[in-house]
Design a protein around this motif. Structure first.
Motif, PDB file in Angstrom:
ATOM      1  N   TYR A 272      10.818  -2.996  19.046  1.00 38.15           N
ATOM      2  CA  TYR A 272       9.503  -3.310  18.476  1.00 38.15           C
ATOM      3  C   TYR A 272       8.521  -2.153  18.683  1.00 38.15           C
ATOM      4  N   CYS A 284       7.743  -5.292  10.803  1.00 43.10           N
ATOM      5  CA  CYS A 284       8.298  -6.604  11.129  1.00 43.10           C
ATOM      6  C   CYS A 284       7.300  -7.646  10.638  1.00 43.10           C
ATOM      7  N   ARG A 291       7.413 -12.948  17.989  1.00 40.16           N
ATOM      8  CA  ARG A 291       8.574 -12.140  17.603  1.00 40.16           C
ATOM      9  C   ARG A 291       9.757 -12.423  18.529  1.00 40.16           C
TER      10      ARG A 291
END
Length: 362
Positions: A272, A284, A291
């Protein structure tokens, strides 16, 4: 060997695969493979018992819960949960946050009144705050999926139900973090993500939740019948359960779910971080606070299919496979289950950075 980032059936610990390989034709000097043994023989029954005991130990499952090993996968449990639990009031609440909870909700409509606690969102990218949920005080249970494999949405809290039993699909983040089992009426998880090959589903159910199955419930899906017979009322997937028991032992040797939780956080933060630092090259779609640590979906240049195809082809050439996103959402998806090491994740991260830098210069 390649690095397998599949969403499931997924990568198994290499250590476990080598153990299985050594015992494939002769388990424990019996002269037979596990695949050839009677499921009612003492050798297999010990494996069966050890698997359930290890599961209880790893998750600190209270004594008033049964552990069941069943067939039919998560999709089978979409129906089994209803047939075993919905009959109490004839209705159940469903929190739909992704593809799999939506499928569970659709299945539940066959067995009673299935109610959405919030409207189905157009895109599965977040979880509505609990103060927006409309719970039915007459529901037999509240159902949710802790981690949506397809959409990459993961809960960071346990929903408050005001006393209604909580039912949770934990298939794709099972054994990846510590949980307080006592907050749940029932948890189920397909093994093929984090704890074994495809073919067996683990059910952890509070004892007071079983014994009220609908008359239409097949015996193989009746929790009471399965519990009474210690999960061997019919022939179980013996070889699969054996491998799962080996994975449980591997987990114990690697600091259990606490160790996996720390590793999952470290792995997912690495990927990420690269997405966030790519100036929009990688994106994303999921709300940052929800997430997933297990299934990381992302797009390239806003969904440039040609670039994404190039990324996947080059990744596979570099030994990283099954990174393609689910067919319903497209893009890329990296599944970082327990058997994916930090070194595996670093390899992907390095490739992502190199691909990005290469496109910046071209």
């Amino acid at each position: 060997m390649v690095i397998n980032f599949a969403a499931g059936p997924a990568k198994l610990p290499e250590e476990v695969l080598k153990e299985v390989q050594q015992e494939l034709t002769d388990y424990n000097n019996t002269g037979m493979s596990i695949m050839e043994m009677s499921h009612r023989g003492s050798v297999y029954l010990k494996i069966n018992e050890d698997a359930m005991k290890s599961c209880r130990e790893l998750l600190k499952v209270p004594e008033n819960y049964k552990i069941l090993l069943m067939q039919g996968g998560g999709s089978g449990q979409f129906a089994a949960v209803c047939m075993n639990l919905m009959g109490k009031t004839g209705s159940a609440d469903y929190a739909v946050t992704g593809t799999w909870s939506w499928k569970a909700y659709k299945e539940a409509q066959k067995y009673g009144n299935a109610n959405l606690v919030f409207p189905k969102p157009e895109n599965f990218t977040t979880i509505p705050p609990q103060n927006e949920w409309k719970l039915n005080p007459n529901a037999s249970y509240l159902y949710y999926c802790d981690n949506e494999t397809v959409d990459g949405v993961e809960f960071n809290f346990v929903p408050e139900t005001n006393g209604i039993p909580l039912v949770c699909d934990m298939s794709s983040n099972f054994m990846s973090r510590s949980i307080d089992v006592s907050k749940f009426g029932l948890i189920f998880a397909g093994a093929q993500k984090n704890v074994g090959p495809a073919g067996v589903t683990v059910i952890i159910v509070r004892e007071d939740m079983i014994g009220n199955a609908m008359k239409i419930t097949p015996s193989v899906f009746d929790y009471m019948d399965v519990a009474k017979n210690n999960s061997v009322s019919n022939t179980p997937p013996t070889f699969i359960i054996y491998i799962m028991s080996r994975v449980f032992e591997w987990l114990k040797r690697n600091d259990g779910v606490e160790g996996m939780s720390k590793l999952a956080q470290k792995k997912s933060q690495l990927i990420y971080g690269t997405i966030n630092k790519s100036n929009g090259f990688y994106t994303c779609p999921v709300d940052e606070q929800y997430r997933s640590r297990m299934n990381l979906p992302f797009r390239i240049s806003g969904g440039d299919e040609a670039l994404e195809k190039e990324f996947l082809q080059k990744a596979e050439k570099a030994g990283m496979v099954q990174l393609k996103g689910h067919r319903s959402v497209g893009g890329i998806r990296a599944s970082l289950y327990n058997a994916i090491s930090f070194e595996n994740t670093e390899t992907l991260n390095k490739f992502m950075n190199e691909f990005y830098e290469g496109k910046k210069l071209s």
